[in-house]
Design a protein around this motif. Structure first.
Motif, PDB file in Angstrom:
ATOM      1  N   GLY A 213       0.802  -1.213   0.000  1.00  0.00           N
ATOM      2  CA  GLY A 213       0.000   0.000   0.000  1.00  0.00           C
ATOM      3  C   GLY A 213       0.834   1.262   0.000  1.00  0.00           C
ATOM      4  O   GLY A 213       0.552   2.203  -0.753  1.00  0.00           O
ATOM      5  N   ALA A 214       1.857   1.301   0.840  1.00  0.00           N
ATOM      6  CA  ALA A 214       2.711   2.488   0.910  1.00  0.00           C
ATOM      7  C   ALA A 214       3.467   2.688  -0.389  1.00  0.00           C
ATOM      8  O   ALA A 214       3.646   3.824  -0.849  1.00  0.00           O
ATOM      9  CB  ALA A 214       3.679   2.368   2.076  1.00  0.00           C
ATOM     10  N   GLN A 215       3.916   1.598  -0.989  1.00  0.00           N
ATOM     11  CA  GLN A 215       4.700   1.715  -2.213  1.00  0.00           C
ATOM     12  C   GLN A 215       3.844   2.210  -3.378  1.00  0.00           C
ATOM     13  O   GLN A 215       4.217   3.156  -4.077  1.00  0.00           O
ATOM     14  CB  GLN A 215       5.328   0.363  -2.568  1.00  0.00           C
ATOM     15  N   THR A 216       2.689   1.585  -3.584  1.00  0.00           N
ATOM     16  CA  THR A 216       1.857   1.995  -4.711  1.00  0.00           C
ATOM     17  C   THR A 216       1.175   3.330  -4.454  1.00  0.00           C
ATOM     18  O   THR A 216       1.018   4.150  -5.366  1.00  0.00           O
ATOM     19  CB  THR A 216       0.793   0.928  -5.013  1.00  0.00           C
ATOM     20  N   GLY A 217       0.762   3.567  -3.198  1.00  0.00           N
ATOM     21  CA  GLY A 217       0.116   4.833  -2.874  1.00  0.00           C
ATOM     22  C   GLY A 217       1.055   6.015  -3.019  1.00  0.00           C
ATOM     23  O   GLY A 217       0.696   7.050  -3.588  1.00  0.00           O
ATOM     24  N   ALA A 218       2.273   5.866  -2.505  1.00  0.00           N
ATOM     25  CA  ALA A 218       3.251   6.948  -2.624  1.00  0.00           C
ATOM     26  C   ALA A 218       3.647   7.177  -4.081  1.00  0.00           C
ATOM     27  O   ALA A 218       3.874   8.316  -4.510  1.00  0.00           O
ATOM     28  CB  ALA A 218       4.481   6.642  -1.777  1.00  0.00           C
ATOM     29  N   PHE A 219       3.695   6.100  -4.854  1.00  0.00           N
ATOM     30  CA  PHE A 219       4.030   6.255  -6.278  1.00  0.00           C
ATOM     31  C   PHE A 219       2.926   7.013  -7.011  1.00  0.00           C
ATOM     32  O   PHE A 219       3.199   7.824  -7.901  1.00  0.00           O
ATOM     33  CB  PHE A 219       4.250   4.892  -6.928  1.00  0.00           C
ATOM     34  N   ALA A 220       1.674   6.753  -6.636  1.00  0.00           N
ATOM     35  CA  ALA A 220       0.562   7.457  -7.281  1.00  0.00           C
ATOM     36  C   ALA A 220       0.616   8.957  -7.005  1.00  0.00           C
ATOM     37  O   ALA A 220       0.317   9.775  -7.881  1.00  0.00           O
ATOM     38  CB  ALA A 220      -0.767   6.875  -6.801  1.00  0.00           C
ATOM     39  N   VAL A 221       1.018   9.331  -5.786  1.00  0.00           N
ATOM     40  CA  VAL A 221       1.065  10.750  -5.402  1.00  0.00           C
ATOM     41  C   VAL A 221       2.379  11.399  -5.831  1.00  0.00           C
ATOM     42  O   VAL A 221       2.408  12.531  -6.304  1.00  0.00           O
ATOM     43  CB  VAL A 221       0.875  10.896  -3.881  1.00  0.00           C
ATOM     44  N   GLN A 222       3.484  10.676  -5.643  1.00  0.00           N
ATOM     45  CA  GLN A 222       4.834  11.185  -5.891  1.00  0.00           C
ATOM     46  C   GLN A 222       5.044  12.561  -5.258  1.00  0.00           C
ATOM     47  O   GLN A 222       5.342  13.549  -5.934  1.00  0.00           O
ATOM     48  CB  GLN A 222       5.138  11.209  -7.389  1.00  0.00           C
TER      49      GLN A 222
END
Length: 345
Positions: A213-222
């Motif tokens: 979750g943290a990896q994909t969520g942070a990538f979506a926001v950048q």
């Protein structure tokens, strides 16, 4: 926002890692008053966004994980017994005779079976029973038609307020962090403070098993910056004296190579300027939190870590001090109130 009421709501939501969708819907409703938009992505992350309205403003991401440790059904036996496997870091020593909720179409009560001491053989009293030898007793004669293999299971204990401003519940790791972020946003809204940076919120899935979750969520926001909010070990008389924190000592600010020095120092200066109770948590490597995951997403994110002292982590009776949750919320609110998107070392 009433912190204790919010914690009661959050800790009553079932969200075993990989099964966060039901809890995500409720958490969306809690987050919506503070954001311009709130969504749930395909991985079960709850994601909110609040614009400051300034052109080319930088973004800071606030993260706390939504998931919790639990179990999953591996086999349904005769007479209402279930075999099960742990999801996340579960200690088998504290499971026997525990109450659980089986998250079938209609939630079902169960107890983890144990032999009474009278029937134990000599020397067995001091041995931990492995999870793969434990059973859950539902008492159901029709268990095979009501419970499927793969059904998630959570601890059955309900939240309860303790004396001295302490709060006891399952999954305070990391619903206490979720509550702290909600409280910080509430503080900002009540003050009607103008912001100089955009705020993204990520209540992330699967921290206890994969960090997905943290990896994909942070990538979506950048975002340019991120603050992970989690729990750390609280001090108890029977535990170690090093690397643990007294309940009531406020926010634990992580310091270490995994964490951005400039952002960390700015949080420390904010805590001192506003007289917010805090301590420093030296973390020489992997923090075991989403801060470790988010810092290497995309081109890299300047990441800091705030933690809430907690007793009895990864048990059904985790305990935090409400004032520590408030200290973390106050620190984030004070920081965001003046943060202009530039970190000064």
């Amino acid at each position: 926002m009433q912190l204790e009421k919010t914690l009661q709501t959050l800790c009553s939501l079932p969200a075993v890692s990989g099964f966060e969708e039901q809890a995500a819907r409720t958490v969306c409703a809690l987050l919506e008053p503070y954001c311009d938009s709130v969504t749930v992505d395909r991985n079960g992350n709850v994601m909110g966004y609040r614009s400051c309205g300034r052109e080319n403003a930088k973004t800071i991401l606030l993260d706390a994980h939504l998931d919790q440790i639990g179990f999953v059904v591996t086999e349904v036996l005769e007479d209402g017994f279930l075999r099960f496997a742990p999801v996340g870091g579960v200690d088998p020593r504290m499971l026997l005779a525990g109450e659980v909720t089986i998250l079938a179409e209609q939630p079902l009560y169960g107890v983890i079976a144990c032999l009474p001491p009278h029937l134990l053989k000599a020397g067995e009293q001091d041995k931990a029973v492995p999870v793969n030898r434990m059973l859950i007793d539902t008492g159901l004669t029709d268990a095979k038609s009501r419970i499927r293999v793969g059904t998630p299971i959570v601890f059955g204990q309900q939240p309860v307020a303790l004396a001295g401003g302490q709060y006891c519940s399952k999954c305070l790791d990391d619903r206490a962090g979720v509550a702290a972020i909600l409280l910080a946003l509430d503080r900002l809204q009540q003050e009607n403070s103008g912001l100089h940076c955009n705020i993204a919120v990520l209540f992330s899935a699967q921290e206890e098993v994969t960090g997905l979750g943290a990896q994909t969520g942070a990538f979506a926001v950048q975002p340019e910056y991120a603050i992970a909010v989690d729990v750390t070990h609280g001090k108890t008389p029977d535990g170690p004296s090093d690397g643990v924190f007294e309940l009531g000592s406020g926010a634990a600010i992580g310091v270490g190579p995994n964490l951005h020095r400039g952002l960390t120092q700015q949080l420390i200066r904010t805590a001192k300027a506003y007289d917010i109770a805090h301590s420093l948590e030296v973390m020489e490597g992997n923090t075991g939190t989403n801060a470790w995951t988010m810092q290497i997403v995309a081109h890299g994110i300047a990441t800091a870590l705030l933690s809430i002292p907690e007793k009895y982590m990864h048990t059904p009776v985790e305990v935090v001090q409400l004032s520590d949750v408030e200290a973390v919320a106050d620190l984030m609110a004070a920081f965001l109130r003046t943060f202009d998107g530039e970190v000064r070392g």
